[in-house]
Scaffold this motif. Structure first.
Motif, PDB file in Angstrom:
ATOM      1  N   ARG A  91       0.781  -1.178  -0.072  1.00  0.00           N
ATOM      2  CA  ARG A  91      -0.074  -0.188  -0.107  1.00  0.00           C
ATOM      3  C   ARG A  91       0.824   1.340   0.112  1.00  0.00           C
ATOM      4  O   ARG A  91       0.620   2.191  -0.818  1.00  0.00           O
ATOM      5  CB  ARG A  91      -0.933  -0.087   1.196  1.00  0.00           C
ATOM      6  CG  ARG A  91      -1.883   1.099   1.139  1.00  0.00           C
ATOM      7  CD  ARG A  91      -2.855   1.055  -0.010  1.00  0.00           C
ATOM      8  NE  ARG A  91      -3.820   2.214  -0.062  1.00  0.00           N
ATOM      9  CZ  ARG A  91      -3.915   3.165  -0.970  1.00  0.00           C
ATOM     10  NH1 ARG A  91      -2.876   3.312  -1.824  1.00  0.00           N
ATOM     11  NH2 ARG A  91      -4.548   4.322  -0.913  1.00  0.00           N
ATOM     12  N   GLU A  94       1.881   2.344  -3.460  1.00  0.00           N
ATOM     13  CA  GLU A  94       0.607   3.128  -4.279  1.00  0.00           C
ATOM     14  C   GLU A  94       0.329   4.309  -3.921  1.00  0.00           C
ATOM     15  O   GLU A  94      -0.320   5.183  -4.678  1.00  0.00           O
ATOM     16  CB  GLU A  94      -0.527   2.114  -4.038  1.00  0.00           C
ATOM     17  CG  GLU A  94      -0.287   0.696  -4.525  1.00  0.00           C
ATOM     18  CD  GLU A  94      -1.485  -0.184  -4.016  1.00  0.00           C
ATOM     19  OE1 GLU A  94      -1.278  -1.352  -4.792  1.00  0.00           O
ATOM     20  OE2 GLU A  94      -2.224   0.177  -3.496  1.00  0.00           O
ATOM     21  N   LEU A  95       0.813   4.947  -2.658  1.00  0.00           N
ATOM     22  CA  LEU A  95       0.256   6.339  -2.266  1.00  0.00           C
ATOM     23  C   LEU A  95       0.689   7.445  -3.120  1.00  0.00           C
ATOM     24  O   LEU A  95       2.079   7.201  -3.245  1.00  0.00           O
ATOM     25  CB  LEU A  95       0.851   6.596  -0.632  1.00  0.00           C
ATOM     26  CG  LEU A  95       0.195   5.654   0.480  1.00  0.00           C
ATOM     27  CD1 LEU A  95       0.697   5.913   1.583  1.00  0.00           C
ATOM     28  CD2 LEU A  95      -1.455   5.724   0.334  1.00  0.00           C
ATOM     29  N   TRP A 114      -7.120   9.907   3.057  1.00  0.00           N
ATOM     30  CA  TRP A 114      -7.111   8.673   2.891  1.00  0.00           C
ATOM     31  C   TRP A 114      -7.789   8.210   4.162  1.00  0.00           C
ATOM     32  O   TRP A 114      -7.323   8.244   5.157  1.00  0.00           O
ATOM     33  CB  TRP A 114      -5.627   8.052   2.725  1.00  0.00           C
ATOM     34  CG  TRP A 114      -4.952   8.024   1.404  1.00  0.00           C
ATOM     35  CD1 TRP A 114      -5.314   7.165   0.204  1.00  0.00           C
ATOM     36  CD2 TRP A 114      -4.313   9.006   1.043  1.00  0.00           C
ATOM     37  NE1 TRP A 114      -4.461   7.539  -0.817  1.00  0.00           N
ATOM     38  CE2 TRP A 114      -3.759   8.756  -0.596  1.00  0.00           C
ATOM     39  CE3 TRP A 114      -3.364  10.092   1.642  1.00  0.00           C
ATOM     40  CZ2 TRP A 114      -2.761   9.577  -1.106  1.00  0.00           C
ATOM     41  CZ3 TRP A 114      -2.426  10.711   1.031  1.00  0.00           C
ATOM     42  CH2 TRP A 114      -2.455  10.315  -0.757  1.00  0.00           C
ATOM     43  N   ASP A 116      -8.968   4.524   3.790  1.00  0.00           N
ATOM     44  CA  ASP A 116      -8.374   3.130   3.939  1.00  0.00           C
ATOM     45  C   ASP A 116      -7.645   2.811   4.946  1.00  0.00           C
ATOM     46  O   ASP A 116      -6.504   3.352   5.030  1.00  0.00           O
ATOM     47  CB  ASP A 116      -7.962   2.404   2.413  1.00  0.00           C
ATOM     48  CG  ASP A 116      -6.867   2.973   1.949  1.00  0.00           C
ATOM     49  OD1 ASP A 116      -5.860   1.937   2.073  1.00  0.00           O
ATOM     50  OD2 ASP A 116      -6.599   3.919   1.528  1.00  0.00           O
ATOM     51  N   LEU A 118      -5.384   0.543   5.442  1.00  0.00           N
ATOM     52  CA  LEU A 118      -3.858   0.185   4.819  1.00  0.00           C
ATOM     53  C   LEU A 118      -2.871   1.387   4.609  1.00  0.00           C
ATOM     54  O   LEU A 118      -1.926   1.442   4.916  1.00  0.00           O
ATOM     55  CB  LEU A 118      -3.864  -0.814   3.947  1.00  0.00           C
ATOM     56  CG  LEU A 118      -4.188  -2.306   4.383  1.00  0.00           C
ATOM     57  CD1 LEU A 118      -4.424  -3.204   2.933  1.00  0.00           C
ATOM     58  CD2 LEU A 118      -3.310  -2.996   5.159  1.00  0.00           C
ATOM     59  N   ALA A 119      -3.564   2.128   3.987  1.00  0.00           N
ATOM     60  CA  ALA A 119      -2.687   3.544   3.876  1.00  0.00           C
ATOM     61  C   ALA A 119      -2.498   4.418   5.253  1.00  0.00           C
ATOM     62  O   ALA A 119      -1.180   4.967   5.242  1.00  0.00           O
ATOM     63  CB  ALA A 119      -3.597   4.617   3.085  1.00  0.00           C
TER      64      ALA A 119
END
Length: 166
Positions: A91, A94-95, A114, A116, A118-119
């Motif tokens: 993750r 991807e940020l 964000w 989510d 996992l972020a």
């Protein structure tokens, strides 16, 4: 330079002090930092960028890897810690953040783009008291103490974050 001209103070240990004043001078001369696109969080004339916060949901605070994975409906695997670390690393890659961001004191009015988990876990576990580093190994033990982290994100990245640009 001759050795006699050097001044040595052996009674005090060496110390380095790093100060960062940001790019506020650059921001004022180029027009960055108070971007109309990003609105409120970027409107401070002494700041080059936007403040954003990552807050763990209440049900994930002070939890271990096994509990976090269960609450996220994820597979535990044979070693939950390793499974969670792999998910956090994936993750983090991807940020849409720079590879490093300054950590700033968290305020209630900082936006949280964000949501989510996992972020949020990626940012909290890869942050020290002063900096977030994408390449840093995640530290799960900080989740016992830290439930929110705010970063100063440069305008070029802030403009790419959904929810910050209008």
């Amino acid at each position: 330079m001759e050795a006699g001209q050097l001044l040595h103070n052996m009674s005090a240990p060496p110390r380095s002090v790093v100060k960062y004043n940001g790019l506020s001078t650059e921001a004022l001369t180029t027009g960055f930092g108070s971007s109309e696109k990003t609105g409120g969080p970027c409107s401070d004339h002494d700041v080059f960028g936007c403040f954003i916060t990552f807050r763990l949901p209440v049900n994930l605070r002070r939890c271990g890897a096994k509990t976090i994975l269960k609450r996220l409906d994820m597979e535990l695997g044979s070693t939950p810690e390793v499974t969670l670390l792999h998910l956090i690393e994936a993750r983090a890659k991807e940020l849409r953040l720079p590879d490093a961001c300054v950590v700033v004191p968290t305020k209630i009015d900082h936006p949280c783009p964000w949501t989510d988990p996992l972020a949020i876990l990626a940012v909290i576990t890869k942050s020290s008291a002063n900096i977030w580093l994408r390449s840093k190994a995640p530290r799960l033990y900080v989740l016992r103490k830290v439930s929110a982290i705010s970063l100063l994100v440069p305008p070029i990245f802030a403009d790419q974050i959904e929810g910050l640009s209008s």
